[in-house]
Design a protein around this motif. Structure first.
Motif, PDB file in Angstrom:
ATOM      1  N   GLN A  90       0.936  -1.227  -0.178  1.00  0.00           N
ATOM      2  CA  GLN A  90      -0.008  -0.043  -0.119  1.00  0.00           C
ATOM      3  C   GLN A  90       0.686   1.257   0.064  1.00  0.00           C
ATOM      4  O   GLN A  90       1.783   1.580   0.728  1.00  0.00           O
ATOM      5  N   ILE A  91       0.432   2.476  -0.928  1.00  0.00           N
ATOM      6  CA  ILE A  91       1.348   3.391  -0.742  1.00  0.00           C
ATOM      7  C   ILE A  91       0.765   4.475   0.088  1.00  0.00           C
ATOM      8  O   ILE A  91      -0.364   4.486   0.782  1.00  0.00           O
ATOM      9  N   ASN A  92       1.696   5.403   0.369  1.00  0.00           N
ATOM     10  CA  ASN A  92       1.606   6.383   1.354  1.00  0.00           C
ATOM     11  C   ASN A  92       0.530   7.506   0.969  1.00  0.00           C
ATOM     12  O   ASN A  92       0.623   7.653  -0.401  1.00  0.00           O
ATOM     13  N   SER A  93      -0.048   8.088   1.563  1.00  0.00           N
ATOM     14  CA  SER A  93      -1.124   9.172   0.940  1.00  0.00           C
ATOM     15  C   SER A  93      -0.301  10.340   0.593  1.00  0.00           C
ATOM     16  O   SER A  93      -0.822  11.242  -0.369  1.00  0.00           O
ATOM     17  N   GLU A 105       5.595  -0.542  -6.732  1.00  0.00           N
ATOM     18  CA  GLU A 105       6.672  -1.381  -6.686  1.00  0.00           C
ATOM     19  C   GLU A 105       8.200  -0.559  -7.077  1.00  0.00           C
ATOM     20  O   GLU A 105       9.171  -0.554  -6.559  1.00  0.00           O
ATOM     21  N   ALA A 106       7.975   0.322  -8.073  1.00  0.00           N
ATOM     22  CA  ALA A 106       9.005   1.104  -8.280  1.00  0.00           C
ATOM     23  C   ALA A 106       8.915   2.280  -7.389  1.00  0.00           C
ATOM     24  O   ALA A 106      10.448   2.632  -6.919  1.00  0.00           O
ATOM     25  N   VAL A 107       7.966   2.989  -6.751  1.00  0.00           N
ATOM     26  CA  VAL A 107       8.161   3.689  -5.631  1.00  0.00           C
ATOM     27  C   VAL A 107       8.679   3.185  -4.565  1.00  0.00           C
ATOM     28  O   VAL A 107       9.366   3.701  -3.698  1.00  0.00           O
ATOM     29  N   GLY A 108       8.675   2.026  -4.389  1.00  0.00           N
ATOM     30  CA  GLY A 108       8.949   1.465  -3.017  1.00  0.00           C
ATOM     31  C   GLY A 108      10.572   0.865  -2.852  1.00  0.00           C
ATOM     32  O   GLY A 108      11.181   1.009  -2.110  1.00  0.00           O
ATOM     33  N   LYS A 109      10.932   1.084  -4.324  1.00  0.00           N
ATOM     34  CA  LYS A 109      12.667   0.978  -4.239  1.00  0.00           C
ATOM     35  C   LYS A 109      13.296   2.182  -4.649  1.00  0.00           C
ATOM     36  O   LYS A 109      14.727   2.129  -3.920  1.00  0.00           O
ATOM     37  N   HIS A 110      12.753   3.182  -5.238  1.00  0.00           N
ATOM     38  CA  HIS A 110      13.386   4.380  -5.498  1.00  0.00           C
ATOM     39  C   HIS A 110      12.550   5.343  -5.723  1.00  0.00           C
ATOM     40  O   HIS A 110      11.464   5.433  -5.968  1.00  0.00           O
ATOM     41  N   ILE A 156      11.444   8.158 -15.046  1.00  0.00           N
ATOM     42  CA  ILE A 156      12.781   7.677 -14.585  1.00  0.00           C
ATOM     43  C   ILE A 156      12.806   7.453 -13.306  1.00  0.00           C
ATOM     44  O   ILE A 156      12.266   7.990 -12.315  1.00  0.00           O
ATOM     45  N   PRO A 157      13.350   6.352 -13.079  1.00  0.00           N
ATOM     46  CA  PRO A 157      13.579   5.578 -11.563  1.00  0.00           C
ATOM     47  C   PRO A 157      14.592   6.275 -10.861  1.00  0.00           C
ATOM     48  O   PRO A 157      15.448   5.819 -10.170  1.00  0.00           O
TER      49      PRO A 157
END
Length: 462
Positions: A45-48, A78-83, A125-126
């Motif tokens: 789950q992503i942060n607000s 998943e991308a936001v969770g990594k970088h 862009i990651p």
């Protein structure tokens, strides 16, 4: 004065307890030595306060809608969770008015989901790239790898303008969040792979149909082979589709060139696999796909017909409609094939073309592969209705798959041919020969003879 406990003041004991509690709380905090984003939790789950939530709630509504249609939210989480990520968001006007309608229609077709995903990930862009990190005009462009493994070039011009490939940066640092940043750009960025896919589909529709080569004809007078008449380029196949179906008539013409033949332009098997895969991804049409692939050999036959240059439209009943079929309807030999044959129209029709036809002509009868039965279409409730009475079905999911050769239209019922009504022959009317009418004088004479008992002697009085 402070009280003492075993020779130690109570204030010192209090400070020692507070210091121990704070140290324990700091040690319990999660460590993030690599500088990764905290926007995504372990549960997915992503942060607000995430940049993805900001994108969905921003004024870039067209881009946010495309992200949802492309089913990319989980990938981006998943991308936001990594970088950290950097998103280049085109203006709404660039997607609404400035985008080619044919290209937009291509992106929104279910069969082109991969191209849409590639296009959107080309804008991400990651890593975090702020507007102050753009290269200096003297150093030249800087290349960055996108989420689709392609490359974008960031450039600064001497006039002060900043660009991303061919798009100008119009709203730098428009949205800033702990896990990423969104820059507004003037136009849509299109990778080369998506352009090639679009051109390939567009060229496929413009290729003329393959002309099947029929069996040679013999002139009964000279017993010599007839020379076939020249066929103009782009004409439909010479043979009707029923002659190309298997099994054909007893004296079937020679088949058209197969997939390996010299005149082959279409890969029918790949197109049929593509539309069946689209049915499965679309959801709600698993039973139809199962009948085509597992219960019958119709998928192979459809692929062969498309390879030979024919076009078809499939009226696909959804799973809810297929579940209403009884065992008796499917138990007879060849029953599944006959049912599906009645749902295949040997024409290329879309939702727009069928609706325009029923609006103009009222009722339209389409040929099917189940000879000699035809399926009737008419307008009803602003849509297209097929069949009669209780056995009718509405166009439920239009244009599930359209590639110029195969069209798949989802319907909410299973169609059956209208029962042939037996005509009862009425008995022919029996003609009764009426006797010629006698004149008044003759009637009076016959009456007088009858009173005297002599009426039987005169033939006209009988």
């Amino acid at each position: 004065m402070d009280s003492t406990i075993y020779g130690v003041s109570s204030s010192k004991i209090f400070f020692f307890v507070v210091f121990s509690f704070v140290s324990f709380a700091i040690a319990a905090l999660p460590q993030n030595p690599s500088g990764k984003s905290f926007a995504s939790s372990g549960s997915g789950q992503i942060n607000s306060n995430s940049v993805l939530v900001a994108l969905l709630d921003s004024h870039y509504t067209e881009l946010a809608e495309l992200v949802e249609k492309a089913l990319l939210l989980q990938t981006l989480e998943e991308a936001v969770g990594k970088h950290n990520i950097t998103i280049f968001a085109p203006r709404n006007e660039a997607l609404e008015r400035q985008l080619d309608p044919g290209f937009k229609r291509f992106l929104l077709e279910p069969g082109n989901l991969k191209s849409l995903q590639t296009l959107l990930m080309f804008h991400i862009i990651p890593k975090r790239v702020g507007s102050h990190q753009w290269p200096d005009p003297k150093t030249g462009p800087v290349k960055h790898t996108t989420l689709c493994k392609d490359h974008l070039h960031l450039t600064s011009k001497s006039t002060g303008k900043k660009t991303v490939d061919s798009a100008e940066l119009v709203r730098p640092d428009d949205v800033i969040r702990p896990d990423g940043v969104i820059h507004g750009i003037q136009q849509l960025l299109i990778p080369r792979s998506v352009i090639e896919d679009f051109n390939k589909r567009r060229n496929l529709r413009s290729i003329s149909a393959v002309l099947p080569e029929g069996a040679p004809e013999v002139d009964p007078r000279t017993h010599r082979l007839k020379k076939p008449a020249p066929v103009p380029v782009g004409a439909p196949p010479v043979l009707p589709i029923y002659d190309a179906m298997a099994p054909g008539p007893s004296l079937a013409p020679a088949p058209a060139p197969g997939p390996g033949g010299p005149h082959h332009h279409f890969d029918g098997e790949s197109q049929v696999k593509d539309f069946i895969q689209t049915l499965l991804h679309y959801g709600g049409y698993n039973e139809m796909a199962d009948i085509l692939v597992n219960l019958t050999s119709l998928a192979t036959e459809m692929g062969r017909l498309v390879s030979e240059g024919y076009v078809i439209t499939v009226l696909a009943p959804n799973d809810e409609a297929m579940a209403k079929l009884t065992t008796d309807q499917l138990s007879e030999p060849g029953a599944p094939e006959q049912i599906i044959y009645y749902h295949i129209i040997p024409e290329y029709q879309t939702e727009e073309s069928m609706y325009n036809a029923v609006r103009r002509f009222g009722k339209v009868r389409y040929d099917t592969l189940r000879l000699p039965h035809k399926v009737v279409a008419q307008e009803a409730d602003g849509s297209v209705k097929f069949g009669h009475g209780e056995g009718s079905a509405y166009l439920f999911d239009p244009d599930i798959y359209t590639d110029g050769r195969i069209s798949v239209q989802g319907i909410d019922g299973v169609l059956f041919p209208e029962e042939e009504t037996e005509t009862v022959k009425k008995p022919a009317a029996v003609k009764v020969a009426s006797k010629p009418r006698r004149g008044k004088l003759l009637e009076v004479g016959c009456w007088m003879l009858g009173t005297l008992g002599q009426g039987s002697r005169l033939r006209s009085c009988q």
